[in-house]
Design a protein around this motif. Structure first.
Motif, short mmCIF file in Angstrom:
data_model
loop_
_atom_site.label_atom_id
_atom_site.label_comp_id
_atom_site.label_asym_id
_atom_site.label_seq_id
_atom_site.Cartn_x
_atom_site.Cartn_y
_atom_site.Cartn_z
N LEU A 1 69.17 -99.01 -6.36
CA LEU A 1 69.53 -98.99 -7.86
C LEU A 1 69.23 -97.72 -8.47
CD1 LEU A 1 71.09 -100.25 -10.34
CD2 LEU A 1 69.06 -101.15 -10.90
N ARG A 2 67.67 -97.54 -8.16
CA ARG A 2 67.25 -96.34 -8.85
C ARG A 2 67.58 -94.98 -8.34
NH1 ARG A 2 61.20 -99.28 -9.23
NH2 ARG A 2 61.63 -100.44 -11.05
N GLU A 3 67.85 -94.96 -6.82
CA GLU A 3 68.03 -93.80 -6.23
C GLU A 3 69.67 -93.50 -6.34
OE1 GLU A 3 66.96 -94.36 -2.10
OE2 GLU A 3 64.86 -94.92 -2.67
N LYS A 4 70.46 -94.58 -6.28
CA LYS A 4 72.03 -94.15 -6.13
C LYS A 4 72.85 -94.70 -7.02
CE LYS A 4 71.46 -93.70 -0.97
NZ LYS A 4 71.70 -94.03 0.30
N GLY A 5 72.44 -95.75 -7.97
CA GLY A 5 72.88 -96.26 -8.76
C GLY A 5 73.42 -97.66 -8.55
N PHE A 6 74.21 -98.31 -9.44
CA PHE A 6 74.56 -99.83 -9.33
C PHE A 6 75.52 -99.90 -8.33
CE2 PHE A 6 74.67 -103.51 -12.56
CZ PHE A 6 74.82 -104.42 -11.67
N GLU A 7 76.57 -99.37 -8.02
CA GLU A 7 77.64 -99.61 -7.40
C GLU A 7 77.22 -99.43 -5.61
OE1 GLU A 7 81.94 -97.89 -8.42
OE2 GLU A 7 80.41 -96.82 -9.64
N ALA A 8 76.51 -98.17 -5.68
CA ALA A 8 75.78 -97.95 -4.35
C ALA A 8 74.93 -99.12 -4.03
CB ALA A 8 75.05 -96.73 -4.32
N ALA A 9 73.96 -99.51 -4.83
CA ALA A 9 73.10 -100.79 -4.67
C ALA A 9 73.74 -101.91 -4.23
CB ALA A 9 72.28 -100.85 -5.71
N LEU A 10 74.86 -102.09 -4.75
CA LEU A 10 75.64 -103.43 -4.53
C LEU A 10 76.20 -103.49 -2.80
CD1 LEU A 10 77.81 -104.15 -7.48
CD2 LEU A 10 76.07 -105.65 -6.86
N TYR A 11 76.61 -102.28 -2.74
CA TYR A 11 77.28 -102.03 -1.16
C TYR A 11 76.11 -102.11 -0.56
CZ TYR A 11 82.05 -102.15 -2.47
OH TYR A 11 83.24 -102.60 -2.99
N GLU A 12 75.03 -101.25 -0.65
CA GLU A 12 74.25 -101.19 0.44
C GLU A 12 73.31 -102.30 0.44
OE1 GLU A 12 71.45 -97.53 0.41
OE2 GLU A 12 73.10 -96.48 -0.09
N CYS A 13 73.16 -103.31 -0.33
CA CYS A 13 72.27 -104.39 -0.25
C CYS A 13 73.18 -105.73 -0.21
CB CYS A 13 71.36 -104.39 -1.53
SG CYS A 13 70.22 -103.25 -1.75
N GLU A 14 74.39 -105.49 0.06
CA GLU A 14 75.24 -106.60 0.21
C GLU A 14 74.69 -107.73 1.07
OE1 GLU A 14 80.04 -107.64 0.48
OE2 GLU A 14 79.23 -105.73 0.88
#
Length: 162
Positions: A76-89
């Motif tokens: 979330l801190r590095e790439k933002g909310f959308e990216a965090a959702l997909y990377e951590c899915e």
């Protein structure tokens, strides 16, 4: 009855009990993650409403142990909310409806005026609260059914093998 059959029956019973406990653990993790996302959305709303904080700064200042454990906060801190959702899915225990709701929120965040952002926060917080309340009401019943079913199947296997 031979010791091998007794050992096999005890093993099946222990596996059944272990699986039952895992079901409960999974449900509790799911509840904690949904609650953590509610905390995140409320935090974002407060930061936008009170301080007009930019989204990147909001992410930097947010802390939550549950979301940190699955790596969500770092992404979330590095790439933002959308990216965090997909990377951590794969590490998130939320269901598809919750995921889609959070993704819709993330895609709207930071785009528009303050009033639009607050309306979006209110809508998504309300929708996530409804899903959380439904989940919280159904969880004890579902866990009890799953535990009973697993234990019953274990007993049935023992009976068949004996």
């Amino acid at each position: 009855m031979s010791y091998i059959k007794l050992f096999g029956a005890a093993t099946i019973l222990l596996v059944s009990l272990y699986l039952s406990s895992q079901i409960t653990t999974f449900a509790q993790r799911r509840m904690r993650q949904t609650e953590a996302f509610l905390i995140l959305l409320r935090y974002i709303k407060a930061q936008v409403a009170c301080y007009k904080t930019p989204v990147a700064e909001i992410y930097q200042s947010f802390n939550n142990r549950t979301l940190e454990e699955c790596g969500f906060v770092n992404v979330l801190r590095e790439k933002g909310f959308e990216a965090a959702l997909y990377e951590c899915e794969s590490m998130l225990y939320i269901d598809q409806n919750e995921f889609e709701l959070l993704y819709a929120f993330a895609s709207e965040l930071g785009r528009g005026f303050q009033e639009e952002q607050l309306n979006s926060c209110d809508y998504h917080i309300g929708a996530l609260e409804e899903l959380y309340a439904k989940q919280k009401n159904e969880m004890p019943k579902k866990c009890k059914i799953y535990r009973t079913l697993i234990f019953t199947i274990g007993i049935m296997i023992i009976i068949i093998l004996i």
